[in-house]
Design an enzyme around this catalytic site. Structure first.
Site: not given
Ligand code: GAR
Length: 180
Positions: A14, A75, A92, A94, A135
């Site tokens: 992201n 996290l 954020n 989620h 969340d």
């Molecule tokens: C993403 O899918 C995001 O939605 C999730 O972690 C991933 C990070 O991916 N977030 C959560 O679970 C928050 N509770 P990335 O590091 O490749 O962007």
């Protein structure tokens, strides 16, 4: 000029997408990336739990003139002093349709495993403001996907990933534009 601070814990996909999206936008600058793991191959402000929970870290972000903190797969729970210092200035993403499958323990693949195990017809992403609880801040945007009969956590993760790539940078841009 709007100044972003991006917080990450995961693979940074992201972050990568957000950086590409704003690369030609002279009004938006990624001032720093705050990270608590060492997976990424880019310059980072590595942070320990002790620093993260300190007043000094809040001041560091304030001194940088940060307009928006973006949690892109970050996290750790944010300390109250940080949340209070940036009201409506932390977003954020989620990987599910909150309020379902949110809260402590629901992150990354754990979310997709729970959604598939429950045989949900749909999942999706939720982009929301951050408050003191996991969340549960005001929702900015949700996007949906349907689950197939033979959906697996991995195949669902891939669908969610596509939604994140499509929607997150645009939602960030909209939030920035809505700030006076
Ligand atoms: C993403 O899918 C995001 O939605 C999730 O972690 C991933 C990070 O991916 N977030 C959560 O679970 C928050 N509770 P990335 O590091 O490749 O962007």
């Amino acid at each position: 000029m709007k100044k972003l601070s991006i917080f990450v814990s995961g693979n940074g996909t992201n972050l990568q997408r957000i950086a590409e999206y704003f690369s030609n936008n002279k009004d938006v600058e990624i001032v720093n990336v705050v990270c608590n793991t060492k997976n990424l191959n880019i310059p980072l402000r590595m942070i320990t739990k002790q620093d993260f929970n300190s007043e000094a870290f809040v001041k560091e972000l304030q001194d940088l003139g940060i307009d928006l903190i973006v949690l892109a797969g970050f996290l750790w729970k944010l300390p109250e002093n940080l949340v209070k210092a940036f009201p409506k200035k932390i977003v954020n993403i989620h990987p599910a349709l909150l309020p379902k499958y949110g809260g402590k323990g629901f992150y990354g693949e754990h979310v997709h495993e729970a959604v598939v195990a429950a045989k949900e017809a749909q999942s999706g992403i939720t982009i929301h403001y951050v408050n003191e609880l996991y969340d549960s801040g005001e929702i900015i945007l949700q996007a949906h996907v349907s689950l197939d009969e033979n959906e697996t956590p991995d195949s669902l993760a891939a669908k969610i990933h596509q939604l994140e790539q499509a929607y997150f940078p645009v939602a960030i841009e909209q939030v920035l534009l809505s700030q006076n």
